[in-house]
Design a protein around this motif. Structure first.
Motif, short mmCIF file in Angstrom:
data_model
loop_
_atom_site.label_atom_id
_atom_site.label_comp_id
_atom_site.label_asym_id
_atom_site.label_seq_id
_atom_site.Cartn_x
_atom_site.Cartn_y
_atom_site.Cartn_z
N SER A 257 0.56 -0.64 0.35
CA SER A 257 0.70 -0.02 0.19
C SER A 257 0.77 1.37 0.18
CB SER A 257 -0.87 -0.26 1.06
OG SER A 257 -1.70 0.84 1.25
N VAL A 258 1.93 0.75 1.23
CA VAL A 258 2.70 2.60 0.53
C VAL A 258 3.36 2.57 -0.20
CG1 VAL A 258 5.02 3.14 1.92
CG2 VAL A 258 3.08 2.45 3.35
N ALA A 259 4.15 1.57 -1.18
CA ALA A 259 4.93 1.89 -2.41
C ALA A 259 4.13 2.10 -3.08
CB ALA A 259 5.41 0.38 -2.50
N GLU A 260 2.62 1.75 -3.92
CA GLU A 260 1.70 2.07 -4.08
C GLU A 260 1.70 3.54 -4.44
OE1 GLU A 260 -3.25 0.59 -5.77
OE2 GLU A 260 -2.07 -0.05 -4.46
N THR A 261 0.89 4.08 -2.94
CA THR A 261 0.39 5.87 -2.85
C THR A 261 2.16 6.70 -2.85
OG1 THR A 261 -1.02 4.62 -0.83
CG2 THR A 261 -0.26 7.14 -1.14
N ALA A 262 3.51 6.30 -3.11
CA ALA A 262 4.47 6.25 -2.76
C ALA A 262 4.84 6.76 -4.52
CB ALA A 262 5.15 6.33 -2.25
N ALA A 263 4.17 5.74 -5.36
CA ALA A 263 4.75 5.39 -6.62
C ALA A 263 4.08 6.89 -7.21
CB ALA A 263 4.77 3.73 -7.43
N ARG A 264 2.97 7.32 -7.07
CA ARG A 264 2.40 8.25 -7.22
C ARG A 264 2.96 9.72 -7.35
NH1 ARG A 264 -2.85 7.28 -4.33
NH2 ARG A 264 -3.59 5.28 -4.93
N SER A 265 4.12 10.01 -6.60
CA SER A 265 4.73 11.14 -6.97
C SER A 265 5.77 10.69 -6.52
CB SER A 265 4.47 11.97 -5.54
OG SER A 265 5.38 10.87 -4.12
N VAL A 266 6.83 9.51 -7.24
CA VAL A 266 7.87 9.44 -6.97
C VAL A 266 8.49 9.19 -6.01
CG1 VAL A 266 9.53 8.85 -9.23
CG2 VAL A 266 7.28 9.55 -9.76
N LYS A 267 7.80 8.69 -5.07
CA LYS A 267 9.11 9.47 -3.44
C LYS A 267 9.97 7.79 -3.60
CE LYS A 267 6.79 10.67 -0.76
NZ LYS A 267 5.67 11.53 -1.13
N ARG A 268 10.44 8.22 -2.63
CA ARG A 268 11.66 6.00 -2.66
C ARG A 268 11.19 5.78 -1.32
NH1 ARG A 268 17.93 9.18 -2.48
NH2 ARG A 268 17.72 6.82 -0.18
N VAL A 269 11.27 4.35 -1.54
CA VAL A 269 10.25 3.74 -0.53
C VAL A 269 11.12 2.93 0.11
CG1 VAL A 269 8.30 2.58 0.19
CG2 VAL A 269 8.63 3.93 -1.61
N HIS A 270 11.20 2.33 1.81
CA HIS A 270 12.30 2.44 2.05
C HIS A 270 11.61 0.63 2.98
CE1 HIS A 270 14.92 0.12 5.23
NE2 HIS A 270 15.88 0.76 5.32
N LEU A 271 11.34 -0.02 2.73
CA LEU A 271 10.58 -1.16 3.23
C LEU A 271 11.06 -2.99 4.29
CD1 LEU A 271 8.03 -1.99 0.22
CD2 LEU A 271 7.87 -0.04 1.97
N GLU A 272 10.66 -3.05 5.07
CA GLU A 272 11.59 -4.01 6.23
C GLU A 272 9.89 -4.83 6.71
OE1 GLU A 272 11.80 -6.91 8.62
OE2 GLU A 272 12.72 -5.52 10.08
N LEU A 273 9.64 -5.70 5.69
CA LEU A 273 8.30 -6.69 5.40
C LEU A 273 8.43 -7.72 6.25
CD1 LEU A 273 6.85 -5.97 1.93
CD2 LEU A 273 6.71 -4.29 3.92
N GLY A 274 7.48 -8.66 6.23
CA GLY A 274 7.49 -9.75 6.77
C GLY A 274 8.67 -10.98 6.73
#
Length: 502
Positions: A257-274
């Motif tokens: 969800s975060v990556a999808e939303t952040a992609a709209r403004s092309v902002k960087r994402v740092h994800l540590e998931l399951g």
């Protein structure tokens, strides 16, 4: 394989099974520009529950998009100055933060234990690791190196600058509230950024306490905290135009969800998931040591750890002996409320919904005919307690072995060849961590290279250090926490080229 079912677990409770932390609770407001504020709108408060007693211990504000906007504005203003400080100046602030946490250790341990139900050993480790994270990043921020300046084109001198990214949005999980906040705050500040942090609505208290003890001690606005739900606060953080990067530790669904939303403004994402960490036990391994390792790493924090040693793949020739050792080890675990004593090792699930999810997974495994070698049930009475569980005779592809349970549940499968072990370990959609257990030096070097996981331990599991990176592949996300690699993630590089031949 068959084992003798040990005696049932019981929940250890103190005579007065309550944890009164009311005298040390932080304010309930959002922390913006160095002070606590009530929020922009009148919304229903969020109750914070002690999962060992099911009692409400505090309430916090349900933040709104307007609250996030106010926090981001404060962070933008503060970052202009903070980003121009020297590494030494930033290191001094990080060391100060570490010292302040150390001075308030008892309060942090009490709040974290009451909010999460963690036993004493776990909260002590959490706070110690939090302090070490800030101290490591204080030193690391002063040792960064880049490509050497020089003339890479004739008559043109190039200089590589490392810059802050700006304002970072942070979303932290409920399983390690204070420690995961530190894993983000320390490198973000060390790199010269400011931040807006949303703690889990289930476990916001230690993060708010951190804000309280730092108020007036660090520059206003570099650290802001907005409490609330992910669908409002988290969503606004992800989409905010003035946030340059979003860092999240959480579930795969949250990360998507975060990556999808952040992609709209092309902002960087740092994800540590399951994660669903495989534990590959070869026939030459020290089986007692491997079983003890799974006891510790599979059930630490009641298994509510994305790196937990929760999926054992053991060679068929030693499966019975290993399982006998594992069941013996797990049967000695002490379940209970933290107030019941220092011997308690397994606390409750974090919430009623999560408790029900783990129960459902166990019911599905039982319905599928899998063997509950030890545990397998919820425990009666107050609190969200699940028995430490080992499930054996698990076939390849079983749901219990492929989906993240995030509770005190370990499954045992068998393999017949090295190739099968690697293929079965890698079939997981997650890629966070794994371990290999063998006395064979060749296997200890060869197998980790074939495993598609960000961390692979050999003859150990869930051993972490600030100097080395933590992060995953595949469904476990991208980006690295801890180490110098985290500072890279929260920085940007700029090339400046000067023509001096004109």
């Amino acid at each position: 394989m068959t084992t003798t079912q040990p005696e049932a677990f019981t929940v250890h409770r103190a005579e007065n099974n309550t944890s009164d932390v009311s005298a040390i609770l932080p304010p309930a407001g959002h922390f913006i520009a160095g002070t606590f504020v009530p929020g922009a709108a009148s919304t229903a408060p969020i109750d914070v529950v002690n999962p060992a007693t099911e009692e409400v211990i505090a309430s916090v504000h349900a933040g709104t998009a307007a609250d996030v906007d106010a926090a981001v504005a404060a962070a933008v203003s503060a970052q202009r100055t903070w980003g121009n400080t020297t590494p030494k100046e930033r290191a001094d602030v990080l060391n100060l933060i570490a010292n302040i946490i150390e001075a308030n250790r008892a309060a942090f341990e009490a709040i974290e234990s009451a909010n999460t139900g963690k036993p004493a050993a776990v909260v002590e480790d959490d706070v110690t690791s939090t302090i070490d994270t800030f101290r490591f990043m204080a030193g690391a921020s002063r040792t960064l190196t880049s490509m050497a300046g020089g003339d890479y084109a004739t008559d043109h001198t190039s200089v590589i600058l490392r810059e802050p990214v700006g304002v970072v949005g942070v979303i932290t999980p409920w399983n390690y509230p204070l420690l995961m906040a530190a894993w983000k705050i320390a490198p973000i500040l060390a790199a010269g950024n400011s931040l807006v942090l949303k703690p889990s609505e289930q476990t916001p208290l230690s993060t708010l306490k951190l804000a309280e003890v730092l108020a007036g001690r660090i520059p206003n606005g570099i650290l802001n905290v907005v409490t609330g739900q992910g669908r409002t606060v988290g969503q606004r953080i992800s989409e905010h135009p003035d946030i340059a990067l979003v860092a999240l530790t959480g579930s795969v669904v949250s990360g998507q969800s975060v990556a999808e939303t952040a992609a709209r403004s092309v902002k960087r994402v740092h994800l540590e998931l399951g994660g669903k960490a495989p534990v590959v036990v070869f026939p030459d391994a020290d089986l007692r040591a491997a079983a003890a390792g799974v006891r510790n790493a599979g059930f630490w924090n009641a298994g509510q750890d994305c790196g937990a040693a929760c999926r054992v793949l053991v060679h068929e020739s030693v499966a019975e002996e290993f399982t006998r050792n594992l069941v013996s080890e797990v049967s000695t675990l002490v379940v209970g409320a933290p107030e019941a004593g220092d011997d308690v090792e397994i606390g409750p699930m974090i919430s009623r919904p999560h408790f029900e999810r783990v129960k459902a997974a166990l019911s599905e495994a039982r319905a599928a005919g899998l063997t509950m070698a030890v545990g397998g049930s919820a425990l009666d009475g107050t609190g969200y307690f699940i028995e430490p569980t080992v499930i054996t005779d698990v076939p390849a592809g079983a749901a219990i072995a492929t989906h993240e349970i995030f509770g005190p549940v370990v499954t045992v499968e068998t393999f017949s060849s090295e190739e099968e072990a690697v293929a079965r370990a890698n079939e997981s959609p997650y890629g966070l961590s794994a371990s290999v257990w063998t006395r064979d030096s060749s296997l200890s070097l060869r197998i980790p290279k074939q495993l598609d996981f960000g961390t692979v331990w050999v003859n150990a599991h869930l051993v972490l250090a600030c100097e080395v990176p933590w992060g995953g592949f595949k469904g476990s996300g991208y980006g690295r926490d801890l180490s110098l690699y985290a500072l890279d993630d929260y920085s940007r590089t700029k090339h400046v080229m000067i023509n001096h031949g004109a």
